[in-house]
Design a protein around this motif. Structure first.
Motif, PDB file in Angstrom:
ATOM      1  N   LEU A  70      -4.260   1.628 -20.264  1.00  0.00           N
ATOM      2  CA  LEU A  70      -3.348   1.938 -19.369  1.00  0.00           C
ATOM      3  C   LEU A  70      -3.481   2.782 -18.028  1.00  0.00           C
ATOM      4  O   LEU A  70      -2.711   2.354 -16.915  1.00  0.00           O
ATOM      5  N   ALA A  71      -4.082   3.647 -18.079  1.00  0.00           N
ATOM      6  CA  ALA A  71      -4.616   4.634 -17.031  1.00  0.00           C
ATOM      7  C   ALA A  71      -4.940   3.630 -15.568  1.00  0.00           C
ATOM      8  O   ALA A  71      -4.974   4.438 -14.669  1.00  0.00           O
ATOM      9  N   GLU A  72      -5.442   2.550 -15.970  1.00  0.00           N
ATOM     10  CA  GLU A  72      -6.230   1.873 -15.180  1.00  0.00           C
ATOM     11  C   GLU A  72      -5.105   0.959 -14.359  1.00  0.00           C
ATOM     12  O   GLU A  72      -5.652  -0.020 -13.469  1.00  0.00           O
ATOM     13  N   ALA A  73      -3.870   0.817 -14.777  1.00  0.00           N
ATOM     14  CA  ALA A  73      -2.818   0.169 -14.009  1.00  0.00           C
ATOM     15  C   ALA A  73      -2.740   0.139 -12.419  1.00  0.00           C
ATOM     16  O   ALA A  73      -2.710   1.446 -12.167  1.00  0.00           O
ATOM     17  N   ALA A  74      -2.946  -1.020 -11.854  1.00  0.00           N
ATOM     18  CA  ALA A  74      -2.880  -0.560 -10.237  1.00  0.00           C
ATOM     19  C   ALA A  74      -1.484  -0.465  -9.617  1.00  0.00           C
ATOM     20  O   ALA A  74      -1.182   0.056  -8.662  1.00  0.00           O
ATOM     21  N   HIS A  75      -0.440  -1.099 -10.665  1.00  0.00           N
ATOM     22  CA  HIS A  75       1.035  -1.246 -10.031  1.00  0.00           C
ATOM     23  C   HIS A  75       1.128  -2.019  -9.005  1.00  0.00           C
ATOM     24  O   HIS A  75       2.014  -1.686  -7.939  1.00  0.00           O
ATOM     25  N   GLU A  76       0.104  -2.963  -8.517  1.00  0.00           N
ATOM     26  CA  GLU A  76       0.015  -3.817  -7.416  1.00  0.00           C
ATOM     27  C   GLU A  76       0.407  -5.273  -7.935  1.00  0.00           C
ATOM     28  O   GLU A  76      -0.067  -5.715  -8.861  1.00  0.00           O
ATOM     29  N   PHE A  77       1.082  -5.985  -6.963  1.00  0.00           N
ATOM     30  CA  PHE A  77       1.426  -7.372  -7.100  1.00  0.00           C
ATOM     31  C   PHE A  77       1.190  -8.177  -5.833  1.00  0.00           C
ATOM     32  O   PHE A  77       1.388  -7.488  -4.709  1.00  0.00           O
ATOM     33  N   HIS A 136      -0.325  -6.955 -15.937  1.00  0.00           N
ATOM     34  CA  HIS A 136      -1.249  -5.959 -15.650  1.00  0.00           C
ATOM     35  C   HIS A 136      -2.488  -6.120 -14.787  1.00  0.00           C
ATOM     36  O   HIS A 136      -3.296  -6.977 -15.196  1.00  0.00           O
ATOM     37  N   LEU A 137      -2.561  -5.678 -13.655  1.00  0.00           N
ATOM     38  CA  LEU A 137      -3.735  -5.644 -13.042  1.00  0.00           C
ATOM     39  C   LEU A 137      -4.666  -4.391 -13.035  1.00  0.00           C
ATOM     40  O   LEU A 137      -4.080  -3.325 -12.774  1.00  0.00           O
ATOM     41  N   ARG A 138      -5.920  -4.411 -13.278  1.00  0.00           N
ATOM     42  CA  ARG A 138      -6.730  -3.196 -13.560  1.00  0.00           C
ATOM     43  C   ARG A 138      -7.395  -2.657 -12.381  1.00  0.00           C
ATOM     44  O   ARG A 138      -7.786  -3.490 -11.754  1.00  0.00           O
ATOM     45  N   MET A 139      -7.569  -1.322 -12.066  1.00  0.00           N
ATOM     46  CA  MET A 139      -8.310  -1.034 -10.859  1.00  0.00           C
ATOM     47  C   MET A 139      -9.745  -1.012 -11.027  1.00  0.00           C
ATOM     48  O   MET A 139     -10.635  -0.982 -10.179  1.00  0.00           O
ATOM     49  N   ARG A 163      -6.055 -16.067  -7.326  1.00  0.00           N
ATOM     50  CA  ARG A 163      -5.920 -15.975  -8.850  1.00  0.00           C
ATOM     51  C   ARG A 163      -7.219 -15.388  -9.488  1.00  0.00           C
ATOM     52  O   ARG A 163      -7.034 -14.570 -10.424  1.00  0.00           O
ATOM     53  N   HIS A 164      -8.285 -15.995  -9.147  1.00  0.00           N
ATOM     54  CA  HIS A 164      -9.585 -15.221  -9.630  1.00  0.00           C
ATOM     55  C   HIS A 164      -9.639 -13.930  -9.419  1.00  0.00           C
ATOM     56  O   HIS A 164      -9.881 -12.870 -10.275  1.00  0.00           O
ATOM     57  N   LEU A 165      -9.252 -13.401  -8.352  1.00  0.00           N
ATOM     58  CA  LEU A 165      -9.277 -11.966  -7.906  1.00  0.00           C
ATOM     59  C   LEU A 165      -8.055 -11.207  -8.631  1.00  0.00           C
ATOM     60  O   LEU A 165      -8.592 -10.022  -9.180  1.00  0.00           O
ATOM     61  N   TYR A 166      -7.055 -11.498  -8.367  1.00  0.00           N
ATOM     62  CA  TYR A 166      -5.833 -10.760  -8.745  1.00  0.00           C
ATOM     63  C   TYR A 166      -5.426 -11.145 -10.116  1.00  0.00           C
ATOM     64  O   TYR A 166      -4.365 -10.368 -10.447  1.00  0.00           O
ATOM     65  N   GLN A 167      -5.796 -12.105 -10.593  1.00  0.00           N
ATOM     66  CA  GLN A 167      -5.391 -12.670 -11.938  1.00  0.00           C
ATOM     67  C   GLN A 167      -3.921 -12.823 -12.090  1.00  0.00           C
ATOM     68  O   GLN A 167      -3.212 -13.237 -11.507  1.00  0.00           O
ATOM     69  N   ASP A 168      -3.568 -12.123 -13.211  1.00  0.00           N
ATOM     70  CA  ASP A 168      -2.071 -12.365 -13.499  1.00  0.00           C
ATOM     71  C   ASP A 168      -1.036 -11.536 -12.858  1.00  0.00           C
ATOM     72  O   ASP A 168       0.092 -12.002 -12.654  1.00  0.00           O
ATOM     73  N   ALA A 169      -1.583 -10.647 -11.859  1.00  0.00           N
ATOM     74  CA  ALA A 169      -0.736 -10.110 -10.892  1.00  0.00           C
ATOM     75  C   ALA A 169      -0.558 -10.741  -9.568  1.00  0.00           C
ATOM     76  O   ALA A 169      -0.028 -10.438  -8.765  1.00  0.00           O
TER      77      ALA A 169
END
Length: 539
Positions: free
Chosen positions: A28-35, A522-525, A167-173
């Motif tokens: 969870l520490a890797e969450a980017a909080h970006e969409f 969730h998008l990881r950093m 979609r490949h890069l940012y996935q579900d975000a």
């Protein structure tokens, strides 16, 4: 949304007491909080209007996003400058000729890489993040998010490769918003915007936007089908006086309401459940995957007056005894053999073959064409294929999804009067007459199907605007054909699956919590390889 920096704080506290954080905290520490949101719509649909409205909504949230609009047009302009290409400037950019020039530049940019415009938008996102976080950009080094919720709104995508890369890069975000708009309204807006072009020039311009036959050309129709969420921008946002003065916001313009719901789904601010139309279209989407048609997969779902599912249908070859070929024939080798186009011994699409027979007959029969060189004949062949001959649908062996759904309901004893039909593609004119005759009240669809002549051939029985409509089963005179809006089938599971606690187990009180292992958005950093190494470390 979860509090930014919460997991990072937990890691620091663990480090202070000399212990390694648990796996969940590390992840969870890797969450980017970006969409990354993007909009797609046919030319004239108003993607920029939707992008600006969405930015306002994101910034007004209880936990606001820092939202930035990034325009594909700017990416193309940057490329043109770097390549020393001429591009429209200033007031000159408001004519059909200069609009076509932008199309040419975009096509040329995608010539070697169909995702080139998306790559340019990725660069813009990176630059915007660097400015927001006061970071320096270094080649091939990441620009790290700072934990602040950020949203990048991309206006607008025009090719499926752009969606696939993002979609490949940012996935579900990554979330793609499809902008619906009636063709007549789009034409009207474009005539005003582009200094009243000639009707044929405007039609050609719109057709090229919809589907350019070149691989690197604009493919908005295909891109539109990939959307996660749909809104209707047919009504004008504001009402105006006869003199052109802005009077008030149009109550029929519901995009703020629709996009607000999308934000609530993404941020877990409320418990959102599917609307009836969203569930029905999800049934239709599931049904389309049964089709083995070589041209396209289409699905339909038929609901009764009370919203209960009566039947589903897909475009598939009919079989004797009723119904269509299906799963029971797949690879079993038992008689009767599977006779769908993809599986019969000669394996070909009957519709395409018959079209080619007609085209070849025209070329061979017209004496003035006999003297054409082979390259000229091929050019003519392609022009015929792109025209009305290529639009013929009479020779397909498949029962269309709408007909399959209606026939399936009839075979099971269900009535079709007063029903609602949800279909992934706008009905063709063949299906339209059966829909009308069956007593269906309403049709909703996702993908426009511009070769359909349904509205022209059955203008007496079809209405395409909700305003003033009365269902035929209640005394009305027209069947409503309208575009679907809301959560698209491809997003249905992520939007509505229960993935968190919704109540306090002790008191039973409502609990709006974040999923324990992070949101589905969730998008990881870090890459999965970096995180894998971190989790496997013995330190």
């Amino acid at each position: 949304m979860s509090e930014p920096g919460l997991s990072e704080k937990a890691i620091r506290e663990s480090a202070a007491v000399g212990s390694k954080p648990d796996a969940k905290t590390e992840v969870l520490a890797e969450a980017a909080h970006e969409f990354v949101f993007a909009v797609v719509g046919h030319i004239g649909s108003g993607t920029s209007v939707v992008a600006r409205a969405f930015k306002e909504i994101l910034e007004r949230q209880k936990n606001p996003f820092h939202a930035t609009i990034l325009k594909a047009r700017d990416v193309i302009e940057d490329w043109a400058k770097a390549a020393e290409k001429e591009f429209p400037k200033g007031a000159a950019a408001r004519t059909i000729a200069t609009a076509e020039q932008w199309q040419d530049l975009g096509d040329e940019m995608r010539g070697k890489d169909t995702a080139a415009v998306a790559k340019g938008l990725i660069k813009k996102i990176r630059e915007a993040r660097a400015v927001a976080t006061n970071s320096q950009i270094k080649d091939k080094e990441p620009v790290l998010p700072d934990g602040v919720p950020r949203a990048y709104i991309l206006d607008a995508l025009r090719h499926p490769a752009e969606v696939n890369l993002l979609r490949h890069l940012y996935q579900d975000a990554f979330v793609l918003i499809g902008v619906v708009c009636d063709q007549d309204i789009r034409e009207q807006r474009l005539r005003q915007k582009l200094d009243s072009p000639a009707p044929k020039d405007l039609r050609d311009f719109m057709k090229r936007d919809e589907k350019d036959n070149r691989r690197h050309g604009q493919q908005v129709a295909k891109t539109f089908q990939l959307a996660d969420f749909y809104v209707d921008n047919t009504p004008d946002r504001f009402l105006y006086t006869e003199s052109g003065e802005k009077r008030e916001e149009n109550p029929e313009w519901d995009i703020n309401e629709k996009l607000g719901r999308l934000v609530r789904i993404v941020s877990h601010d409320t418990i959102e459940r599917p609307e009836l139309s969203e569930t029905a279209m999800h049934h239709a989407y599931s049904a389309q995957m049964r089709s083995s048609c070589l041209s396209r997969q289409v699905g339909a779902a038929l609901l009764d007056r009370d919203g209960n599912l009566l039947s589903t249908g897909t475009n598939e070859v009919p079989k004797a005894g009723g119904g269509v070929y299906g799963e029971q024939y797949a690879g079993d080798g038992e008689p009767p053999l599977d006779q769908r186009c993809a599986y019969r011994p000669d394996k070909y699409c009957s519709s395409t073959k018959e079209q080619n027979i007609i085209i070849n007959g025209i070329i061979d029969d017209v004496s003035s064409i006999q003297s054409l060189t082979t390259p000229k004949k091929e050019q003519l062949r392609q022009r015929l294929k792109d025209g009305r001959v290529g639009d013929t649908i009479e020779f397909s062996r498949a029962v269309h999804a709408e007909m399959d759904a209606l026939l399936s309901a009839s075979r099971s004893g269900g009535g079709t009067v007063g029903t609602r039909l949800f279909v992934t593609t706008y009905p063709c004119h063949y299906c339209a007459r059966h829909i009308i005759s069956a007593g269906v009240d309403e049709v909703q669809y996702i993908e426009p199907y511009f070769k359909s002549l349904a509205s022209r051939l059955h203008s007496d029985a079809i209405q395409q605007r909700l305003t003033g409509w009365k269902p035929p089963s209640q005394g009305g005179n027209t069947v409503l054909f309208r575009p679907f809006t809301g959560v698209a089938p491809r997003l249905y599971r992520r939007a509505f699956m229960k993935d968190r606690d919704l109540k306090n187990d002790d008191t039973g009180d409502l609990l709006l919590s974040t999923p324990e292992w992070g949101t589905s958005w969730h998008l990881r950093m870090k890459s999965y390889l970096q995180l894998e190494a971190q989790l496997a470390s013995s330190d």
